[in-house]
Scaffold this active site. Structure first.
Site, PDB file in Angstrom:
ATOM      1  N   LYS A  90       0.830  -1.208   0.000  1.00 20.14           N
ATOM      2  CA  LYS A  90       0.000   0.000   0.000  1.00 20.14           C
ATOM      3  C   LYS A  90       0.862   1.254   0.000  1.00 20.14           C
ATOM      4  CE  LYS A  90      -3.668   2.627   2.028  1.00 20.14           C
ATOM      5  NZ  LYS A  90      -4.670   2.845   3.075  1.00 20.14           N
TER       6      LYS A  90
ATOM      7  N   LYS B  22      -0.128  11.584   5.254  1.00 27.04           N
ATOM      8  CA  LYS B  22       0.160  10.502   6.207  1.00 27.04           C
ATOM      9  C   LYS B  22       0.849   9.334   5.489  1.00 27.04           C
ATOM     10  CE  LYS B  22      -1.882   6.733   8.778  1.00 27.04           C
ATOM     11  NZ  LYS B  22      -3.037   5.823   8.807  1.00 27.04           N
TER      12      LYS B  22
END
Lengths: 297, 297, 297, 297
Positions: free
Chosen positions: D171, D246
């Site tokens: 990811k 993030k």
């Protein structure tokens, strides 16, 4: 000395004034008639055109032009200086342009018997008026010796940087580093203050430590730290951001030619370009700190 | 003064030596027994553990540790200093860590009656040995006044940067700017030389102009310009590239916390990281110029 | 159709061959006599010079040249095409150059009655030989309609991008994004593998997710992932890194003219430039991944 | 199956709903009582605390938490899951965190007989509601086989990425590339339009050429090109810029740990950070194009 002077803009006009004050005879040329008229009231003679300057009995011709294309046109154009100037007349170009063009023009001039120097300046319009410019000079030793006293009428720091084009190289390298360290200073000051430090205390630490640079100890971009810096007057005056973008453009272009990477230099160019894009190109280049401050000053 | 000293590494060992030479009584602790033994031969007393230091009658405990995780463990761990130290004992952490951790530990110490300062240093192992370190100190005024004479036994420049954590902020901001301007200096010097300038002449121009910075006038990365710089000894000694990477990591991490961009700082971190990745992390950080020189020195 | 063709290099030669195969009559010109001779053996007629092409009864002249300076010289030079070409002859320039020059030349051509298109290609020498190039075309609608069948003899994808110069803009924008996403792909693949993933599995995830791009699903820079990619043959063939540097140079130059920032584009240019500086300019541009792999393939 | 579910936020709540709809028995926990109440109305049982979940007879516990610190606390804390869960209970963490933490927690779980998978998702809140999430899964083959049918109740694309932590790696790598190519797309589209192209035509060229990527063909940041993209609704909805920041933070942190450079990745992080700094952190991340458009949409 009889001197031809071409280019009476923000920088050229006060430089010509200082030459007149020093007692030289000046024949001047500019496309802006008002600028010529002003110089005439100060004692200069107006030339009818480029040919009128170069065919007179001048010993030296000085040019102060906006960009390489103008230098190319004024020197190498069909009716340009080199087409009409007498053998032996000395040439000085004080424009800020790329070193490759500077070298090409100087070589063409030398080929026909006109010794030429590139002599870009730093110090801004303030330095031009006060006669305190720095000249970074490229060309032969004896030519530098000839020109030095004349340049000294317009500046106080006359540095010989080596062969033709090296004046441009020196300015370009210095200004690229300046453009980088100013952004570094902006980031360091902003981060430090955001993390709770007083800006003056932070500047004090940096200026006595290894982060010290002209951008922190003389021209700090954080408001309130250096009284005389543009950051204390809304980033007006000083060295315009669009001029910094031009100089960084010269550096990245030279780097492309030299097949040399300039990673930080190219990033700096884009960051200033981004500020200019948002409408701040007319501010002093230290206004880049607006990108990093919560409430832009 | 009776002082506890924890962390006798490359920096801590000579700092402890200087405290001993100044006449202080030292109880020392380190996981490396050889380091402890050496300190004992210089007059220190070996502690059995952290608890042995903090339960003695020391007035002051100084720590010099590699990273935030060690500071956290030594101070806040189950058997850490704060669990055993007597109320009123002074604490100084000279480790280089992030300001957030420094503030958290200082607040916990203050809560239980132990005034604490963060006091990271610059000056390297040379400065630690010579007792000429710079201390950047964060904490209360009166605590700074108390600690200053002791710190002066290990350094010569003791700067109060404001409240707790600000010593770390000052060091982080300074070193980020240093890391940026060094790459700027490397690019400017390399480009100038590639375009035909002599490196000493170029450095001379820059150092009297607006590109001037510590990285050009004191620590120039181009070989042959500054005799005492690491560039003249194969980039050995000096300030290791991996330490610069660590400091830039602290800065970008703090920026993330503060939600503050540091564009150049982050790029600098990656460029040094790329050099370290290729095996140069043990060299002085000015070896970044190898990226820009045709024949790496 | 009677066609003049100027520029028989790696791209131009196979393009001319395909026009001959399609039954057109070609008069060709190149400074390299061997290239001309080869075209003659394939059925072309050799021109004595530029004037010989433009004064003949050709309906259309196509140029395929290395850079803007050559385009400027061939079209606008004293003995260039525009000085001799008959009114009404169609012009197509398939060189990859900056949009500003393309527009200037097209405007000059239109002024004297010669409709002109800019039609740079993608697809490389392989596409040129196979006749499968993509043409990105800028110019008037009717002119596009006229040229399309001829271009279709050399390519299979003929896209009208708008007015004059827009072919260049489209190619420049596409290739800038390509240059950026290739470095992104290199960083993502390298980081993922360094953190423990199998490169094929990682490519599989990315190629079915939001990171998907041509640089991962068709031309993946990590060796072993895409069988036909240059990464599987030592980064030979393909699209040379120095050509990518040229295209990124066109983009950053156009951005400077448009006063538009291109932060990632400029960084990409410098990163490829750094690899070329270290001697890898002749490899496929996906070799940029060597910067991120422990053992360069 | 009897399942414990911890974390009923924007993502966790609809995921839990889909498990309930699929017929599983759920015991749920969240600090937000309203979220728990809502799940109870849908058929879930409320747990009194973490211990209440792990001591029940659940076969599987799924966690969906905001950041690594919460994962660490929920699994490894004094009253955390691992302290109370029965040997053999399966664990799945769907939070997006750094791979290092994911591996540490999985190893601790495995040590005490609890097989654990990391299974971060993509697809956003829309995908969570529709049950069309992509799960990137790290862990043992047989554990993947066990979990797959359950994950298939919440998503439609379940990919096994290798050993523990690899779900996070996949990811992170994908999203870093996404973050980079989006800025590349923004720069290419803006530059092309500034140079005179129609945005739809330009997107058409790119999407059939080598610059093609998800950021141009599915999620184009230029308004008016892709009807369903956030650029057509004022950059609302979609994937928030602060979430992208993030994820890029996870990537640069992992790179620091792996001592791997990610030059473009770090620059992307800072550019988004700069936009967030100016107050746009809540917009879709494709709003980065505002930096490059004359009139921000």
């Amino acid at each position: 000395m009889k001197i031809g002077f071409i280019g009476l803009g923000n920088m050229g006009a006060p430089m010509a004034s200082n030459l007149l004050k020093a007692g030289h005879e000046l024949t001047v040329f500019d496309l802006d008639q008002a600028a010529v008229d002003k110089a005439v009231t100060e004692g200069a003679t107006a030339a009818d055109g480029l040919g009128d300057i170069s065919t007179g009995d001048v010993e030296l011709i000085i040019t102060m032009l906006p960009a390489a294309q103008h230098v190319r046109s004024v020197y190498l154009g069909e009716d340009g200086l080199l087409a009409s100037v007498a053998r032996g007349v000395h040439l000085i170009d004080s424009s800020t342009i790329d070193p490759m063009t500077a070298r090409e023009v100087a070589a063409r001039a030398a080929d026909q018997g006109n010794p030429m120097l590139d002599a870009p300046v730093s110090g801004g319009t303030g330095g031009a008026q006060a006669g305190t410019l720095t000249f970074m000079v490229g060309g032969e030793d004896e030519e530098f010796a000839f020109a030095r006293p004349v340049l000294a009428n317009m500046g106080k720091n006359i540095v010989h940087c080596g062969a033709a084009g090296n004046g441009q190289v020196a300015k370009m390298a210095n200004n690229m580093l300046l453009g980088i360290s100013m952004i570094g200073a902006a980031e360091a000051m902003s981060l430090g203050v955001a993390m709770g430090m007083d800006p003056e205390v932070l500047a004090g630490v940096i200026n006595t430590s290894s982060g010290r640079c002209w951008s922190t100890d003389t021209y700090n971009p954080y408001p309130g730290v250096i009284e005389t810096a543009p950051s204390n007057r809304g980033y007006t005056g000083g060295f315009g951001m669009d001029l910094m973008i031009k100089d960084l453009g010269l550096a990245t272009e030279a780097a492309k030619t030299a097949r040399q990477p300039v990673i930080m230099g190219a990033l700096a160019q884009q960051l200033y370009q981004g500020m200019s894009f948002e409408g701040h190109g007319g501010l002093d280049f230290s206004a880049i700190i607006k990108r990093y401050l919560k409430e832009p000053e």
